[in-house]
Design a protein around this motif. Structure first.
Motif, PDB file in Angstrom:
ATOM      1  N   PRO A  84       6.755  -5.864 -21.083  1.00 43.30           N
ATOM      2  CA  PRO A  84       7.163  -5.502 -22.304  1.00 43.30           C
ATOM      3  C   PRO A  84       6.150  -5.614 -23.097  1.00 43.30           C
ATOM      4  N   LYS A  85       5.824  -4.786 -24.315  1.00 43.96           N
ATOM      5  CA  LYS A  85       4.665  -4.904 -25.480  1.00 43.96           C
ATOM      6  C   LYS A  85       4.915  -5.928 -26.258  1.00 43.96           C
ATOM      7  N   ASP A  86       6.008  -6.887 -26.030  1.00 42.05           N
ATOM      8  CA  ASP A  86       6.211  -7.769 -27.152  1.00 42.05           C
ATOM      9  C   ASP A  86       5.904  -9.204 -26.107  1.00 42.05           C
ATOM     10  N   HIS A  87       5.586  -8.862 -24.956  1.00 41.16           N
ATOM     11  CA  HIS A  87       5.366 -10.262 -24.013  1.00 41.16           C
ATOM     12  C   HIS A  87       4.115 -10.678 -24.364  1.00 41.16           C
ATOM     13  N   THR A 160       3.411  -1.929 -21.255  1.00 40.76           N
ATOM     14  CA  THR A 160       2.043  -2.347 -21.133  1.00 40.76           C
ATOM     15  C   THR A 160       1.630  -2.918 -19.822  1.00 40.76           C
ATOM     16  N   TYR A 161       0.374  -3.055 -19.640  1.00 38.71           N
ATOM     17  CA  TYR A 161       0.071  -3.753 -18.437  1.00 38.71           C
ATOM     18  C   TYR A 161      -1.322  -4.476 -18.462  1.00 38.71           C
ATOM     19  N   ARG A 162      -1.576  -5.690 -17.800  1.00 39.54           N
ATOM     20  CA  ARG A 162      -2.757  -6.322 -17.665  1.00 39.54           C
ATOM     21  C   ARG A 162      -3.335  -6.950 -16.583  1.00 39.54           C
ATOM     22  N   PRO A 163      -4.371  -6.607 -16.121  1.00 41.60           N
ATOM     23  CA  PRO A 163      -5.132  -7.178 -14.682  1.00 41.60           C
ATOM     24  C   PRO A 163      -4.641  -8.518 -14.131  1.00 41.60           C
ATOM     25  N   VAL A 164      -4.376  -8.706 -12.969  1.00 40.04           N
ATOM     26  CA  VAL A 164      -4.116 -10.090 -12.414  1.00 40.04           C
ATOM     27  C   VAL A 164      -5.243 -10.360 -11.406  1.00 40.04           C
ATOM     28  N   THR A 165      -6.028 -11.310 -11.820  1.00 36.74           N
ATOM     29  CA  THR A 165      -7.272 -11.511 -11.384  1.00 36.74           C
ATOM     30  C   THR A 165      -7.163 -12.211  -9.883  1.00 36.74           C
ATOM     31  N   ASP A 166      -6.113 -12.527  -9.514  1.00 34.04           N
ATOM     32  CA  ASP A 166      -6.312 -13.369  -8.223  1.00 34.04           C
ATOM     33  C   ASP A 166      -5.082 -12.711  -7.393  1.00 34.04           C
ATOM     34  N   ALA A 167      -4.389 -11.512  -7.443  1.00 33.86           N
ATOM     35  CA  ALA A 167      -3.286 -11.015  -6.805  1.00 33.86           C
ATOM     36  C   ALA A 167      -4.151 -10.067  -5.725  1.00 33.86           C
ATOM     37  N   PRO A 168      -3.262  -9.822  -4.684  1.00 36.57           N
ATOM     38  CA  PRO A 168      -3.698  -9.069  -3.429  1.00 36.57           C
ATOM     39  C   PRO A 168      -4.211  -7.513  -4.024  1.00 36.57           C
ATOM     40  N   GLU A 169      -4.781  -6.901  -3.512  1.00 38.26           N
ATOM     41  CA  GLU A 169      -5.284  -5.570  -3.868  1.00 38.26           C
ATOM     42  C   GLU A 169      -4.840  -4.385  -2.969  1.00 38.26           C
ATOM     43  N   SER A 170      -4.805  -3.381  -3.553  1.00 36.48           N
ATOM     44  CA  SER A 170      -4.251  -2.102  -2.741  1.00 36.48           C
ATOM     45  C   SER A 170      -5.440  -1.204  -2.427  1.00 36.48           C
ATOM     46  N   ARG A 171      -5.742  -0.793  -1.235  1.00 38.55           N
ATOM     47  CA  ARG A 171      -6.656   0.155  -0.871  1.00 38.55           C
ATOM     48  C   ARG A 171      -6.132   1.395  -0.373  1.00 38.55           C
ATOM     49  N   VAL A 172      -6.703   2.473  -1.122  1.00 39.02           N
ATOM     50  CA  VAL A 172      -6.273   3.981  -0.373  1.00 39.02           C
ATOM     51  C   VAL A 172      -7.312   4.406   0.368  1.00 39.02           C
ATOM     52  N   ALA A 173      -6.729   5.023   1.422  1.00 37.13           N
ATOM     53  CA  ALA A 173      -7.587   5.690   2.532  1.00 37.13           C
ATOM     54  C   ALA A 173      -7.190   7.125   2.727  1.00 37.13           C
ATOM     55  N   LEU A 174      -7.970   7.970   3.303  1.00 31.85           N
ATOM     56  CA  LEU A 174      -7.465   9.191   4.289  1.00 31.85           C
ATOM     57  C   LEU A 174      -7.254   8.973   5.469  1.00 31.85           C
ATOM     58  N   SER A 175      -6.211   9.353   6.018  1.00 29.89           N
ATOM     59  CA  SER A 175      -5.625   9.274   7.509  1.00 29.89           C
ATOM     60  C   SER A 175      -5.308  10.562   8.006  1.00 29.89           C
ATOM     61  N   TRP A 176      -5.258  10.672   9.157  1.00 30.88           N
ATOM     62  CA  TRP A 176      -4.878  11.921  10.017  1.00 30.88           C
ATOM     63  C   TRP A 176      -4.655  11.449  11.435  1.00 30.88           C
ATOM     64  N   PRO A 177      -3.759  12.166  12.408  1.00 32.58           N
ATOM     65  CA  PRO A 177      -3.667  11.715  13.814  1.00 32.58           C
ATOM     66  C   PRO A 177      -4.732  11.768  14.454  1.00 32.58           C
ATOM     67  N   GLU A 178      -5.221  10.917  14.988  1.00 27.76           N
ATOM     68  CA  GLU A 178      -6.305  10.984  15.975  1.00 27.76           C
ATOM     69  C   GLU A 178      -6.865  11.994  16.788  1.00 27.76           C
ATOM     70  N   ASP A 179      -5.603  12.556  17.560  1.00 30.78           N
ATOM     71  CA  ASP A 179      -5.625  13.627  18.489  1.00 30.78           C
ATOM     72  C   ASP A 179      -5.559  15.034  17.665  1.00 30.78           C
ATOM     73  N   ALA A 180      -5.488  14.888  16.517  1.00 34.13           N
ATOM     74  CA  ALA A 180      -5.390  16.222  15.937  1.00 34.13           C
ATOM     75  C   ALA A 180      -6.384  16.298  14.769  1.00 34.13           C
ATOM     76  N   THR A 181      -7.691  15.992  15.136  1.00 32.42           N
ATOM     77  CA  THR A 181      -8.706  16.264  14.220  1.00 32.42           C
ATOM     78  C   THR A 181      -9.113  17.549  14.233  1.00 32.42           C
ATOM     79  N   THR A 182      -8.669  18.617  13.735  1.00 30.38           N
ATOM     80  CA  THR A 182      -9.046  19.780  13.538  1.00 30.38           C
ATOM     81  C   THR A 182     -10.054  20.113  12.771  1.00 30.38           C
TER      82      THR A 182
END
Length: 254
Positions: A84-87, A160-182
């Motif tokens: 919350p903004k008053d936190h 609101t939000y603030r960075p957490v310096t030592d928290a786990p990070e999330s990584r984004v990727a592009l994915s697709w089925p290996e046997d359907a690489t059209t």
């Protein structure tokens, strides 16, 4: 086209927090005749959608099971705490996980962060979704640690939000089925990787145009006559003597 043929199309799945607008725009510019359909999926169901053929490729959150899926990591997100903004946290630029020790830290069932140990105090029950957890924070009960894109997605004026310096990070990727690489999947990989339209690993490059022969302007080397001799000069021209003549011996004066 016969009744059994299907017009080509490309289906792109994406999880909450990912904004595929830029890549979709480039696709529409390069392949205007092949429609791209967006498929919104939760982080938990994204891989089943790809395996089941519900999408040709998708933006997902790592980790990815590489047994049958290919993936290209794209970027890593900052992790933030939503309050919350008053936190008290709202008064600082960033916090550590230890700074949240006295707070109730919500842990939704669709959490995408790989915690070894969740900071703070646990809630009595886990919210079903991140959206539900945001509503609980807005009600003044607890805080929520999420990737920054999810904090933006569920933005509220009273939070609101603030960075957490030592928290786990999330990584984004592009994915697709290996046997359907059209070919279309390769096209989209090229777009995501920033390849140009004529890249050898994208769509078929535009064939090079043959070079035109330069017209003969007559300004080059001297032209030869039909007899194969250089034109413009007599083959036996001397230094001013008559054609074919020879100088005689000078007469002696008496």
């Amino acid at each position: 086209m016969t009744g059994s043929e299907v017009s080509p199309s490309f289906r792109l799945a994406y999880v909450p927090g990912v904004t595929p607008t830029k890549w979709v725009r480039i696709w529409n510019e390069r392949l205007p005749d092949i429609p791209l359909t967006l498929v919104a999926v939760s982080a938990a169901e994204a891989f089943d959608v790809l395996r089941g053929g519900g999408a040709d490729a998708g933006f997902v959150r790592l980790p990815v099971d590489r047994t049958d899926l290919s993936a290209i990591p794209l970027y890593t997100e900052t992790t933030v705490v939503v309050v919350p903004k008053d936190h008290v946290v709202a008064a600082v630029d960033a916090v550590s996980a230890e700074d949240l020790a006295d707070d109730i830290v919500l842990h939704p069932l669709d959490d995408t962060l790989a915690w070894e140990r969740l900071p703070g105090r646990p809630a009595n029950e886990r919210p079903a979704t991140t959206a539900d957890a945001v509503e609980v924070v807005a009600a003044g009960v607890g805080v929520l640690v999420v990737p920054q894109s999810l904090a933006r997605l569920h933005h509220r004026k009273d939070l609101t939000y603030r960075p957490v310096t030592d928290a786990p990070e999330s990584r984004v990727a592009l994915s697709w089925p290996e046997d359907a690489t059209t070919d279309l999947v390769e096209d989209f990989i090229g777009i995501v990787r920033g390849r140009t339209v004529n890249s050898s690993r994208g769509r078929t490059p535009t064939p090079a145009q043959p070079k035109r022969k330069r017209p003969d302007t007559g300004g080059g080397p001297r032209q030869k006559s039909a007899a194969g001799k250089t034109a413009g000069k007599s083959p036996r021209s001397g230094s001013g003597g008559s054609k074919g003549g020879k100088r005689g011996k000078p007469r002696r004066r008496s």
